[in-house]
Design a protein around this motif. Sequence first.
Motif, PDB file in Angstrom:
ATOM      1  N   GLN A 377      17.517  -9.463  -3.999  1.00 22.06           N
ATOM      2  CA  GLN A 377      17.656  -8.703  -5.308  1.00 22.06           C
ATOM      3  C   GLN A 377      16.061  -8.605  -6.095  1.00 22.06           C
ATOM      4  N   PHE A 378      15.120  -9.154  -5.522  1.00 19.05           N
ATOM      5  CA  PHE A 378      13.926  -9.176  -6.290  1.00 19.05           C
ATOM      6  C   PHE A 378      13.396  -7.886  -6.060  1.00 19.05           C
ATOM      7  N   GLY A 379      13.351  -7.182  -5.002  1.00 20.72           N
ATOM      8  CA  GLY A 379      12.628  -5.913  -4.561  1.00 20.72           C
ATOM      9  C   GLY A 379      11.641  -6.161  -3.716  1.00 20.72           C
ATOM     10  N   LYS A 380      10.856  -5.001  -3.647  1.00 20.50           N
ATOM     11  CA  LYS A 380       9.865  -4.919  -2.648  1.00 20.50           C
ATOM     12  C   LYS A 380       8.511  -5.491  -3.369  1.00 20.50           C
ATOM     13  N   ILE A 381       7.895  -6.291  -2.431  1.00 22.00           N
ATOM     14  CA  ILE A 381       6.612  -7.015  -2.850  1.00 22.00           C
ATOM     15  C   ILE A 381       5.376  -6.196  -2.447  1.00 22.00           C
ATOM     16  N   THR A 382       4.350  -5.769  -3.366  1.00 28.20           N
ATOM     17  CA  THR A 382       3.068  -5.178  -2.901  1.00 28.20           C
ATOM     18  C   THR A 382       2.502  -6.128  -2.134  1.00 28.20           C
ATOM     19  N   LEU A 383       1.982  -5.864  -1.069  1.00 25.95           N
ATOM     20  CA  LEU A 383       1.019  -6.331  -0.282  1.00 25.95           C
ATOM     21  C   LEU A 383      -0.215  -5.896  -0.146  1.00 25.95           C
ATOM     22  N   TYR A 384      -0.596  -4.728  -0.457  1.00 27.41           N
ATOM     23  CA  TYR A 384      -2.013  -4.098  -0.325  1.00 27.41           C
ATOM     24  C   TYR A 384      -1.869  -2.748  -1.499  1.00 27.41           C
ATOM     25  N   TYR A 385      -3.163  -2.684  -2.055  1.00 32.66           N
ATOM     26  CA  TYR A 385      -3.651  -1.368  -2.824  1.00 32.66           C
ATOM     27  C   TYR A 385      -4.378  -0.525  -2.407  1.00 32.66           C
ATOM     28  N   GLY A 386      -3.912   0.805  -2.429  1.00 31.22           N
ATOM     29  CA  GLY A 386      -4.670   1.666  -1.614  1.00 31.22           C
ATOM     30  C   GLY A 386      -5.491   2.516  -2.669  1.00 31.22           C
ATOM     31  N   HIS A 387      -6.759   2.685  -1.950  1.00 26.15           N
ATOM     32  CA  HIS A 387      -7.608   3.823  -2.833  1.00 26.15           C
ATOM     33  C   HIS A 387      -8.211   5.046  -2.157  1.00 26.15           C
ATOM     34  N   ASP A 388      -8.714   6.071  -2.732  1.00 23.68           N
ATOM     35  CA  ASP A 388      -9.431   7.011  -2.044  1.00 23.68           C
ATOM     36  C   ASP A 388     -10.943   6.565  -2.141  1.00 23.68           C
ATOM     37  N   ASN A 389     -11.541   6.251  -1.160  1.00 27.77           N
ATOM     38  CA  ASN A 389     -12.761   5.528  -1.155  1.00 27.77           C
ATOM     39  C   ASN A 389     -13.637   6.304  -0.405  1.00 27.77           C
ATOM     40  N   PRO A 390     -15.028   6.392  -0.673  1.00 28.54           N
ATOM     41  CA  PRO A 390     -15.937   7.516  -0.055  1.00 28.54           C
ATOM     42  C   PRO A 390     -15.910   7.476   1.424  1.00 28.54           C
ATOM     43  N   ASP A 391     -16.327   8.513   1.847  1.00 27.75           N
ATOM     44  CA  ASP A 391     -16.348   8.513   3.522  1.00 27.75           C
ATOM     45  C   ASP A 391     -17.440   7.592   4.127  1.00 27.75           C
ATOM     46  N   ALA A 392     -16.852   6.592   5.029  1.00 33.28           N
ATOM     47  CA  ALA A 392     -17.619   5.819   5.582  1.00 33.28           C
ATOM     48  C   ALA A 392     -17.235   5.510   7.118  1.00 33.28           C
ATOM     49  N   THR A 393     -18.081   4.876   7.675  1.00 36.45           N
ATOM     50  CA  THR A 393     -17.720   4.260   9.075  1.00 36.45           C
ATOM     51  C   THR A 393     -17.592   2.849   8.741  1.00 36.45           C
ATOM     52  N   VAL A 394     -16.497   2.057   9.261  1.00 40.49           N
ATOM     53  CA  VAL A 394     -16.229   0.824   8.957  1.00 40.49           C
ATOM     54  C   VAL A 394     -16.324   0.085  10.411  1.00 40.49           C
ATOM     55  N   GLU A 395     -16.766  -1.186  10.546  1.00 40.72           N
ATOM     56  CA  GLU A 395     -16.821  -2.055  11.542  1.00 40.72           C
ATOM     57  C   GLU A 395     -17.034  -3.316  11.226  1.00 40.72           C
ATOM     58  N   THR A 396     -16.279  -4.213  12.106  1.00 37.09           N
ATOM     59  CA  THR A 396     -16.399  -5.634  12.155  1.00 37.09           C
ATOM     60  C   THR A 396     -16.076  -6.352  13.358  1.00 37.09           C
ATOM     61  N   HIS A 397     -16.850  -7.571  13.487  1.00 35.76           N
ATOM     62  CA  HIS A 397     -16.642  -8.287  14.890  1.00 35.76           C
ATOM     63  C   HIS A 397     -15.453  -9.088  14.585  1.00 35.76           C
ATOM     64  N   ILE A 398     -14.682  -9.318  13.534  1.00 37.16           N
ATOM     65  CA  ILE A 398     -13.420  -9.967  13.095  1.00 37.16           C
ATOM     66  C   ILE A 398     -12.270  -9.608  13.751  1.00 37.16           C
ATOM     67  N   LYS A 399     -11.724 -10.073  14.751  1.00 38.85           N
ATOM     68  CA  LYS A 399     -10.432  -9.591  15.534  1.00 38.85           C
ATOM     69  C   LYS A 399      -9.301  -9.530  14.438  1.00 38.85           C
ATOM     70  N   PRO A 400      -8.743  -8.125  14.541  1.00 38.18           N
ATOM     71  CA  PRO A 400      -7.625  -7.827  13.703  1.00 38.18           C
ATOM     72  C   PRO A 400      -6.368  -8.406  14.181  1.00 38.18           C
ATOM     73  N   TYR A 401      -5.624  -8.775  13.455  1.00 36.60           N
ATOM     74  CA  TYR A 401      -4.029  -9.114  14.086  1.00 36.60           C
ATOM     75  C   TYR A 401      -3.302  -7.849  14.119  1.00 36.60           C
ATOM     76  N   LYS A 402      -2.637  -7.399  15.114  1.00 40.55           N
ATOM     77  CA  LYS A 402      -1.786  -6.344  15.583  1.00 40.55           C
ATOM     78  C   LYS A 402      -2.412  -5.267  14.946  1.00 40.55           C
ATOM     79  N   GLN A 403      -1.651  -4.608  13.943  1.00 36.99           N
ATOM     80  CA  GLN A 403      -2.156  -3.172  13.454  1.00 36.99           C
ATOM     81  C   GLN A 403      -3.011  -3.200  12.252  1.00 36.99           C
TER      82      GLN A 403
END
Length: 532
Positions: A377-403
């Motif tokens: 009954q609580f409803g959906k919880i917001t897990l992230y906040y999306g924004h329109d960020n400047p065009d960029a190439t992103v990279e990291t060596h930290i392994k992501p979990y799943k998707q």
Amino acid sequence: MMPHIITLTSTRKRCFVILLAILIPCTIFNFVSFPDMREETNLQNGIAELQAKLEHLHAKYISSQEEINLLSHQLAENSHILPDLQFLIGNGTSNISSIKLPSIYNFLPHFLDDPNSLRPAFVQSKGRSGVSMVLGVPTVKREVQSYLLATLKNLLDRMTPAETTDTLIIVMVAETDLEYVTYVAKQIEVQFPKESESGIIEVISPSSSYYPDLTKIRDTLGDDHQRVVWRSKQNLDFAFLMSYAQTKGTFYIQLEDDILAKKNFITTMKSFALQKISMKEHWFVLDFCQLGFIGKMFKCSELPWLVQFFLMFYNDKPVDWLLDHLISTKMCNLDKDSKHCKMAKARLWLHYKPSLFQHIGTHSSLKGKVQKLKDKQFGKITLYYGHDNPDATVETHIKPYKQYTLQKAYKGESFFWGLLPQPGDHLRFKFTQPIFIKRYLFRSGNAEHPSDRFYNTTVEVMPENQRYVNKNSVNVTEDGYVIIGRFDAMGIAQGTVDRKYGKISVLRLTVHSESDNWAILSEIYIVEDEPS
């Protein structure tokens, strides 16, 4: 002592009659002059609040009379030592034929072993009282992760300034290790300095002598001994917290240390309670969450019912079952069927929908128990906040979990969830075209995993033109990045970029120490500034 109780009761009635005599004409006048139903509702709620506060004051009076009565008996028993006391206290209290009612010592005799067993071993308080809402938040040491600070921040963020002035949050650290209790209290003081100083948050802990020898309690309900000890201690914890809280305000709300609340939950709960009182609905518990004992509201004046019941049957059943049994005892007729019982209980146990609280903790305080229950009954919880960020190439060596990749987080499609960051790990954002950065915000952790944050992590920029960088500065890394900020204890990094650095070609996050948790970036917000 009966004449005193009768006198108070009649005095209380006279006060209430006088209040009604004053307020009812005002109600009629307002209704005639201003046919706004909201004003009439506000007035009715005002009368209901006065009634609730009168009941609270009456309960405090009874408590003080009990202490006086006990003291009188003790003085009477020792009057042979000080004969003059007999004259002061009169003959009534020394009647040897008077009976002695059973007390909590009959059920928990170990309290008699130490006079300090019913005193808090630790109190961090400014003495706030007389508020409308008292929130009880028990917490214990968790082996996997603690949600306490995130829960307190959520509760405070969901209140308005007016609500905080009428609220007290009591955190009970249900541990007897004073070093750990002091550590938790200091964490709260550092993270919430304003609320600690103003007295909005209090911290208490029980004495070690408050608890019986839990290793010797009997096993019940077919549960293993570890579980019996856990739920029995929880009953004792709740009883202690309620006993401390009952004189602090008008209404008491039982919470847990791993929850989320909805915005303006204080006003919603108070309005619902006053509405039911003004409608002459004699409720015992108002339920603002469908799970366990979370979000259960009681009148502080009626907490002694719960405290006595919990202490009498602490070893027998879980706390939420005991509440149900207490209501059943009050309302159910054994001559009637279960349907009739359910309807009768519903008159004392009122439910509010939709739920105002959600349980977020995955790892229970019971070792090895994984708790996945959610209030639908609580409803959906917001897990992230999306924004329109400047065009960029992103990279990291930290392994992501799943998707949960960094690329999706940067695009605002999801959050980044990385496995165990290590010292020297980077999250790099290389802009397609160098830009002026007006401000930035990185938020780590989310509602379901508040401890999966970036700790000891800096925010760094690489200016397009290196002549703006002072290589000898302590804020410049060996590879030419300028350190402009870092993540705070709540897992947030935010700030501005001085235009003296010119356009920025790369922004990166650098991890400086090993983490016991995975790390989530639930918000990435980079605001581009216009060229001057």
